[in-house]
Scaffold this motif. Structure first.
Motif, mmCIF file in Angstrom:
data_model
loop_
_atom_site.group_PDB
_atom_site.id
_atom_site.type_symbol
_atom_site.label_atom_id
_atom_site.label_comp_id
_atom_site.label_asym_id
_atom_site.label_seq_id
_atom_site.Cartn_x
_atom_site.Cartn_y
_atom_site.Cartn_z
ATOM 1 N N GLY A 110 50.919 38.312 37.218
ATOM 2 C CA GLY A 110 51.514 39.405 36.461
ATOM 3 C C GLY A 110 50.654 40.625 36.196
ATOM 4 O O GLY A 110 51.109 41.556 35.531
ATOM 5 N N GLY A 111 49.420 40.666 36.701
ATOM 6 C CA GLY A 111 48.524 41.782 36.374
ATOM 7 C C GLY A 111 49.133 43.157 36.593
ATOM 8 O O GLY A 111 49.035 44.024 35.727
ATOM 9 N N ASP A 129 58.376 36.365 42.384
ATOM 10 C CA ASP A 129 57.391 35.607 43.170
ATOM 11 C C ASP A 129 58.112 34.502 43.917
ATOM 12 O O ASP A 129 59.123 33.972 43.449
ATOM 13 C CB ASP A 129 56.290 35.020 42.277
ATOM 14 N N ARG A 134 54.480 29.686 39.813
ATOM 15 C CA ARG A 134 53.787 30.941 39.508
ATOM 16 C C ARG A 134 54.725 31.929 38.790
ATOM 17 O O ARG A 134 54.300 32.685 37.918
ATOM 18 C CB ARG A 134 53.207 31.563 40.783
ATOM 19 N N ASP A 174 51.869 43.717 46.201
ATOM 20 C CA ASP A 174 50.506 43.180 46.111
ATOM 21 C C ASP A 174 50.542 41.914 46.974
ATOM 22 O O ASP A 174 50.814 40.814 46.498
ATOM 23 C CB ASP A 174 50.208 42.871 44.637
HETATM 24 C C1 LIG Z 1 47.960 38.489 45.351
HETATM 25 S S1 LIG Z 1 49.079 37.424 44.587
HETATM 26 C C2 LIG Z 1 49.900 38.487 43.485
HETATM 27 C C3 LIG Z 1 49.100 38.821 42.245
HETATM 28 C C4 LIG Z 1 49.924 39.636 41.263
HETATM 29 N N1 LIG Z 1 50.480 40.819 41.851
HETATM 30 C C5 LIG Z 1 49.121 40.026 40.039
HETATM 31 O O1 LIG Z 1 48.758 41.201 39.899
HETATM 32 O O2 LIG Z 1 48.896 39.171 39.171
HETATM 33 C C6 LIG Z 1 50.270 37.189 45.815
HETATM 34 C C7 LIG Z 1 51.516 36.453 45.343
HETATM 35 O O3 LIG Z 1 52.463 36.539 46.394
HETATM 36 C C8 LIG Z 1 53.310 35.403 46.329
HETATM 37 N N2 LIG Z 1 54.035 35.383 47.610
HETATM 38 C C9 LIG Z 1 53.636 34.965 48.829
HETATM 39 N N3 LIG Z 1 54.602 35.187 49.763
HETATM 40 C C10 LIG Z 1 55.625 35.764 49.105
HETATM 41 C C11 LIG Z 1 56.918 36.235 49.493
HETATM 42 N N4 LIG Z 1 57.338 36.155 50.753
HETATM 43 N N5 LIG Z 1 57.726 36.761 48.541
HETATM 44 C C12 LIG Z 1 57.319 36.833 47.251
HETATM 45 N N6 LIG Z 1 56.116 36.401 46.832
HETATM 46 C C13 LIG Z 1 55.282 35.892 47.739
HETATM 47 C C14 LIG Z 1 52.336 34.284 46.034
HETATM 48 O O4 LIG Z 1 52.986 33.173 45.453
HETATM 49 C C15 LIG Z 1 51.348 34.958 45.071
HETATM 50 O O5 LIG Z 1 51.699 34.714 43.738
#
Ligand SMILES: C[S@@+](CC[C@H](N)C(=O)[O-])C[C@H]1O[C@@H](n2cnc3c(N)ncnc32)[C@H](O)[C@@H]1O
Length: 434
Positions: A110-111, A129, A134, A174
């Motif tokens: 969530g950042g 997500d 998560r 992200d």
């Molecule tokens: C880098 S992290 C995100 C961190 C978040 N933006 C933050 O600021 O806290 C990437 C996220 O993408 C999710 N993810 C991976 N493939 C995805 C998809 N096709 N659609 C949505 N989420 C996805 C993962 O579960 C993970 O939580």
């Protein structure tokens, strides 16, 4: 190919050595305060050893030896959110206009959603997500901060058809990545790194970025970010997407101190730990070009699918007004917009979780509601009572009417109690008790 070798795609030997050396140093710690609950001056007075970020609003650095903020009840009660100072640059560069609709495609924990919501008023989020666990963590982080403008969903936007194309004013992507910029935070990322993993992530990132452009309204903006130092997951993704479609263009990010720009795509920036106080991050901004396609509205401004006199009493008591009331699995949510999304994107929460329905018509106010409300109508606890409350104990107090009440300490709501004949029964969530 090893990690060092693959960086030669865009960095000189000297830059690679500086970057790799920075990864052996202690990581930094930072947080963003919740301006709905405290201002910068008061926070700095309360915690004099914190250091204000040079240009990000409401952001402070701290040393772990001075404050263990992650274990403080103030974290559980939404006074601040612990987040890396580099990742906060996403909301800084997004700069959403009022009344806009933002999709955070890969949002947990969530950042980016939280920092954007804390800094920009009157914007509405769908924060998604793919991972259910998560997405629940994301939902509970939003809950602690008392934020009301976020709907959390779980799903994969790559699996939807084009029915909601041209719908969002802003998209935060992200993207999932190989995570090399997290080596200092998570050692397992380093052991797990391989060029094959990088290239596998690149394919997903290209697909996600293409989908994000489809979902964006003409003239809308996307921030694409990763916590990877790999050219393949950063510049190459943008260059690949822009080479294959003509409806989007790169926007040059404004200069910030401590940035690094590669000559191959100098509109975007890399954040390196030896140049900026924070972990690594790559950030690029794209804009969808103006075109004649129909903008879709997925917004419904009034839906009431739960009514009860008990709920009305609760809303009136706290002077709460929502355009929409939703009942999802006996949890009642208050929100100002409802969104029509494809069936395979499932809602986890919508706005504020007001209460839970127990035994047909008994309503139990939620932890989230306590954090959304101001402290005006709360029962003020003293220091001894706070300890008991956070521990999960009951508190004795005479002269209070029977019923639910919020309790607060130092002008921060902690949660609800149920007053029964002079005893305050504790509703502080079991998982948070100290
Ligand atoms: C880098 S992290 C995100 C961190 C978040 N933006 C933050 O600021 O806290 C990437 C996220 O993408 C999710 N993810 C991976 N493939 C995805 C998809 N096709 N659609 C949505 N989420 C996805 C993962 O579960 C993970 O939580």
């Amino acid at each position: 190919m090893d990690f060092k070798e693959h960086l030669k795609k865009y960095l000189s030997e000297k830059e690679i050595d500086q970057l790799i050396n920075s990864l052996t140093l202690e990581r930094t710690h930072s947080l963003i305060i919740n301006p709905n609950k405290i201002n910068e001056e008061t926070f700095q007075k309360k915690f004099p050893k914190v250091i204000k970020h040079p240009f990000l609003k409401n952001v402070f650095y701290y040393e772990h030896k001075d404050y263990d903020f992650g274990k403080s009840y103030l974290f559980d009660n939404g006074l601040f959110y612990i987040v890396d100072a580099s990742s906060l640059l996403v909301s800084y560069f997004l700069e959403p206009k009022e009344n806009s609709l933002i999709l955070d495609m890969c949002a947990a924990p969530g950042g980016k959603t939280i920092s954007t919501s804390l800094n920009y008023k009157n914007v509405e989020f769908i924060s998604n997500d793919i991972s259910y666990q998560r997405a629940l963590t994301l939902s509970s982080n939003i809950e602690k901060l008392g934020l009301s403008n976020i709907s959390v969903t779980c799903g994969d936007f790559l699996q939807i058809n084009n029915q909601i194309n041209n719908s969002f004013d802003y998209i935060i992507l992200d993207a999932p990545c190989s995570g090399s910029a997290m080596f200092r935070k998570m050692e397992e990322m380093e052991k797990d790194w391989s060029i094959e993993k990088v290239l596998k992530q690149q394919k997903i990132q290209i697909n996600l970025l293409n989908k994000a452009i489809d979902l964006l309204k003409p003239e809308g903006f996307i921030i694409y970010s990763t916590c990877s130092f790999s050219f393949e997951e950063d510049e190459e993704v943008i260059l690949n997407v822009l080479a294959n479609r003509d409806d989007a263009e790169i926007v040059s990010l404004p200069h910030i101190d401590g940035e690094y720009r590669s000559s191959e795509l100098n509109e975007a920036i890399h954040i390196f730990p030896h140049l900026y106080k924070g972990e690594g991050q790559f950030i690029a901004k794209l804009q969808k070009k103006k075109n004649d396609s129909l903008v879709k509205s997925i917004v419904d401004k009034k839906t009431i699918n739960y009514k009860s006199s008990e709920l009305n009493k609760l809303l009136t008591n706290y002077d709460l007004h929502f355009n929409c009331i939703s009942n999802m699995n006996n949890q009642i949510y208050g929100h100002n917009f409802n969104f029509s999304l494809p069936k395979n994107i499932k809602f986890i929460r919508k706005g504020i979780n007001i209460c839970e329905i127990k035994n047909k018509d008994i309503l139990i106010p939620s932890f989230n509601l306590a954090h959304y409300l101001n402290t005006e109508k709360s029962i003020i606890l003293d220091e001894k009572e706070v300890k008991s409350y956070l521990h999960g104990d009951t508190i004795e107090r005479n002269n209070l009417n029977n019923g639910y009440n919020v309790v607060s300490f130092n002008d921060i709501n902690l949660g609800f109690v149920k007053c029964v004949n002079g005893t305050l029964k504790n509703l502080y969530p079991k998982g948070l008790r100290h």
